[in-house]
Every structure is written in C-alpha cells, then in structure tokens.
Scaffold this motif. Structure first.
Motif, PDB file in Angstrom:
ATOM      1  N   GLN A 265       0.843  -1.183   0.000  1.00 56.88           N
ATOM      2  CA  GLN A 265       0.000   0.000   0.000  1.00 56.88           C
ATOM      3  C   GLN A 265       0.886   1.242   0.000  1.00 56.88           C
ATOM      4  O   GLN A 265       2.044   1.184   0.420  1.00 56.88           O
ATOM      5  N   PRO A 266       0.333   2.400  -0.454  1.00 58.97           N
ATOM      6  CA  PRO A 266       1.158   3.612  -0.516  1.00 58.97           C
ATOM      7  C   PRO A 266       1.737   4.045   0.823  1.00 58.97           C
ATOM      8  O   PRO A 266       2.776   4.709   0.863  1.00 58.97           O
ATOM      9  N   ASP A 267       1.099   3.676   1.933  1.00 56.21           N
ATOM     10  CA  ASP A 267       1.582   4.096   3.249  1.00 56.21           C
ATOM     11  C   ASP A 267       2.387   3.011   3.949  1.00 56.21           C
ATOM     12  O   ASP A 267       2.670   3.104   5.146  1.00 56.21           O
ATOM     13  N   ASP A 268       2.807   1.977   3.224  1.00 53.73           N
ATOM     14  CA  ASP A 268       3.597   0.898   3.809  1.00 53.73           C
ATOM     15  C   ASP A 268       5.042   1.338   4.055  1.00 53.73           C
ATOM     16  O   ASP A 268       5.512   2.322   3.475  1.00 53.73           O
ATOM     17  N   PRO A 269       5.778   0.588   4.890  1.00 52.32           N
ATOM     18  CA  PRO A 269       7.208   0.862   5.075  1.00 52.32           C
ATOM     19  C   PRO A 269       7.963   0.757   3.749  1.00 52.32           C
ATOM     20  O   PRO A 269       7.514   0.063   2.820  1.00 52.32           O
ATOM     21  N   PRO A 270       9.101   1.438   3.639  1.00 49.14           N
ATOM     22  CA  PRO A 270       9.877   1.425   2.378  1.00 49.14           C
ATOM     23  C   PRO A 270      10.196   0.016   1.881  1.00 49.14           C
ATOM     24  O   PRO A 270      10.242  -0.220   0.669  1.00 49.14           O
ATOM     25  N   THR A 271      10.428  -0.924   2.803  1.00 46.78           N
ATOM     26  CA  THR A 271      10.757  -2.290   2.384  1.00 46.78           C
ATOM     27  C   THR A 271       9.663  -2.878   1.513  1.00 46.78           C
ATOM     28  O   THR A 271       9.934  -3.477   0.460  1.00 46.78           O
ATOM     29  N   GLY A 284      -6.362   3.368  -7.171  1.00 45.15           N
ATOM     30  CA  GLY A 284      -7.498   2.559  -7.596  1.00 45.15           C
ATOM     31  C   GLY A 284      -7.485   1.137  -7.089  1.00 45.15           C
ATOM     32  O   GLY A 284      -8.524   0.470  -7.094  1.00 45.15           O
ATOM     33  N   PHE A 285      -6.311   0.631  -6.655  1.00 48.58           N
ATOM     34  CA  PHE A 285      -6.279  -0.710  -6.074  1.00 48.58           C
ATOM     35  C   PHE A 285      -6.850  -0.671  -4.660  1.00 48.58           C
ATOM     36  O   PHE A 285      -6.706   0.315  -3.936  1.00 48.58           O
ATOM     37  N   TRP A 286      -7.496  -1.766  -4.285  1.00 50.38           N
ATOM     38  CA  TRP A 286      -8.029  -1.867  -2.933  1.00 50.38           C
ATOM     39  C   TRP A 286      -6.895  -1.888  -1.915  1.00 50.38           C
ATOM     40  O   TRP A 286      -5.762  -2.239  -2.223  1.00 50.38           O
ATOM     41  N   ARG A 287      -7.232  -1.557  -0.694  1.00 46.78           N
ATOM     42  CA  ARG A 287      -6.313  -1.739   0.419  1.00 46.78           C
ATOM     43  C   ARG A 287      -6.462  -3.163   0.956  1.00 46.78           C
ATOM     44  O   ARG A 287      -7.431  -3.867   0.659  1.00 46.78           O
TER      45      ARG A 287
END
Length: 363
Positions: A265-271, A284-287
């Motif tokens: 997801q866009p708010d995930d850790p950099p890894t 547009g992708f689901w979470r």
C-alpha cells in the motif's frame, strides 16, 4: 505482457541466445517413445519472468505446449515439486476453467537432467511486478484486478478436493503448526549473518504462541499473486493460474495471507514499497483491509486471526528470498537479480517482526 504462441517478436519469450539450453534431441526421443511428437524445426524458447523454475514453449503434437522444470542445483525441501504440480493440474482442470491441464510428467533425470512436466499452453496477458503499462488508459483496471484476484482465490477455495481426486493431497491436520516449524527450519538453514538467527527466532517463537482458528481445509496454491495469473487482455478475467509446485491442502487463510504479503500500500514501510511484487500501490487498487473483507463476504469465513497469519506469510516470504539468494551464492542460478535478495529477505523479516505488535492489537 502478452504471452502468445507466435515466436516472432514475442516480449514474453527470451531470445534464442538467452534461452537456457537442454538436450532437445533426447527429449524428442523420449516423447516419441510415449506417443508424442515435438517439432524441433520450430525453435524452443524460454519464457521471460520468474525467479526459479524454467518454462519453455515448444510444439507438441501440433499444439503450443509448456515444458516446466526446476532450477539446477540443490533445492530447498518441498520446493519446485514437478510431480506434485502435475498431479494438481491434471485433476483441478476438471473443476476450474482457469487451470491449464497437466499433460505429462517425467521423473527420469536422464532425459534433460531434471524432472519435468508438460502443461497445456494458455495465451494471455501477464502483469509482472509493479508495472501497469500494459494497461495504460484502463483507469478501471485496478478495481477490476482487485476484485478478480479475491474472487479467483475464493473460487479455488470453494473446490471440493474429493470431487477432483485430490482429497489425499498434503497433510492438512496441524497445517499451521507444521508451517511455522517448517519455515523456521528452512530459515535456520539459510541464516547467515550475525542478526538473522535472532530475528528468525523472535518471529518463530511469537508465531508459536499464537492461537489460530481450526478451519475446514481447502486446496491451496501457496504463492497466489497477480503475476501467477494469465489474464484475458480485454476482460482481465483469469485464463490460467500457474506455478502450482507448492500446492497442497490446508487453512485457506494461509493463501489469503500470502496474497496480502505481496499487496503493498502507498503508506507501507519502504521495504514493502521496494518489493514491487504487484502494482497495488497504484491509485485505484483496494487496500488490504478491503481485500480481507471481500474475501470474508465471498467465503463466509471468520478471518479474525488474519493479522497473525499475515506475519506467518511475511516470515515465509523473507525466508524464500534468503533461499533464492543461497541458490545464487551456490551458482545454481546466474541471474543478477538474486545478488541483493539476502538484504531483501532480511528487510521483509524485519517488517514481519514489526507486524507482530500490530497483530497483537488485531490490526
């Protein structure tokens, strides 16, 4: 990327120079003895993509056919099992339209040096990694793909294993406990470095303390993600679900958690952002929470232990990258992508350990 049986200019196939060689004359003699004819006048080419097993396109009895084989060298326990995959594909194709049928299995290493199988060829679109450029202009694609992945997984888990002769596949009793123990053991075999053994032990011990629900076992793919689906380019519906060499029966949430371990997801850790196994950070992708809710709606299953199951899936994923790096170190593969996989694996394990705190809170 379109996979098409025409060899000319096909971006899904490696060039003749890039295709790993084999003794195709010996293969032809073997197949002829089993009533099949391979056309060696047409060049045999290797499919692009993939990190381990090799897939080739050849013409058998006048039809495009896939030859699938494991990598060279010593292999991790239980991985790259061509016999298991052939059995699943030869049976499951009777139940699901998106299963390419297994046509033949050969366990004789004297033919091309490793066991191999022949599989029905399915042409279509493959979305690799985080690249959505093949769907440029399709603003509806992320939502369609999100629903398609969840619905396809739910359809797989709805198959009656007994009806397709797979009721004795795997050992579903104690599946999760055995998965924790098995991946802990595999991790220990590749735990080079001063921090890795302790990190692996921390996650393994945490998983062993968790309580997982008892569910009716279903057929499992065990590596369900977008690039293991071949799609109809127009409808984005599944034409084939491939890469079944770890298929088994067990807790269906293990498959869902595996999918979510790839679902960045866009708010995930950099890894997880760098992992780029699927294009799910695109708008547009689901979470992940949306995926979980839709799966629960489709299957009627209680998924309250999914956070802990996702930790197990991340644990497995990190160890898989460590195993792939070990194959590169040992010289079994030459692909330069493998060189950095030790760092990738350790970073994923760090995310898994961090996720244990959220899992304890039920997040």
């Amino acid at each position: 990327m379109i996979a098409d049986p025409s060899l000319s200019g096909n971006p899904g196939l490696l060039s003749a120079a890039e295709t790993a060689p084999a003794d195709w004359d010996r293969l032809a003699r073997y197949l002829e003895a089993h009533g099949m004819n391979v056309d060696l006048a047409r060049p045999i080419r290797q499919f692009a993509g993939g990190l381990a097993n090799r897939n080739y396109l050849l013409n058998v009895d006048g039809a495009p056919t896939v030859l699938r084989r494991p990598p060279d060298g010593d292999l991790p326990p239980g991985a790259h099992d061509m016999a298991r995959e052939h059995r699943i594909l030869s049976r499951l194709a009777d139940a699901l339209p998106f299963i390419a049928r297994g046509l033949h299995y050969c366990g004789d290493r004297g033919v091309i040096g490793v066991p191999f199988q022949l599989i029905e060829y399915r042409a279509g679109l493959v979305i690799r990694g985080a690249d959505l450029s093949p769907l440029q202009g399709r603003d509806d694609a992320p939502g369609i793909l999100s629903e398609m992945m969840v619905a396809t997984l739910a359809a797989l888990h709805g198959v009656d294993a007994r009806a397709v002769g797979l009721e004795d596949l795997g050992r579903p009793e104690g599946f999760i406990a055995r998965a924790i123990a098995g991946w802990s053991k595999r991790g220990a075999l590749v735990a080079d470095g001063s921090t890795l053994p302790g990190l692996l032990q921390d996650i393994s011990r945490w998983l062993s303390r968790q309580t997982f629900r008892e569910r009716k076992p279903t057929l499992l793919h065990c590596d369900f993600k977008l690039d293991n689906l071949i799609l109809n380019p127009q409808t984005l519906s599944p034409v084939a679900l491939v890469d079944w060499d770890m298929g088994t029966r067990g807790d269906p949430l293990f498959d869902l958690a595996t999918l979510l371990s790839y679902w960045a997801q866009p708010d995930d850790p950099p890894t997880l952002q760098r992992l780029q196994q699927m294009p799910t950070t695109h708008s547009g992708f689901w979470r992940r929470a949306d995926v979980a809710r839709r799966y629960a709606d489709l299957t009627g299953l209680d998924i309250d232990d999914l956070p802990a199951m996702r930790v197990l899936a991340l644990f497995k994923l990190g160890i898989v990258f460590l195993q792939l790096h070990r194959q590169w170190v040992n010289g079994a593969v030459k692909d330069s992508r493998y060189a950095d996989f030790a760092r990738v694996g350790e970073d994923i394990l760090l995310v898994a350990r961090d996720a244990t705190t959220g899992a304890e809170r039920g997040n």
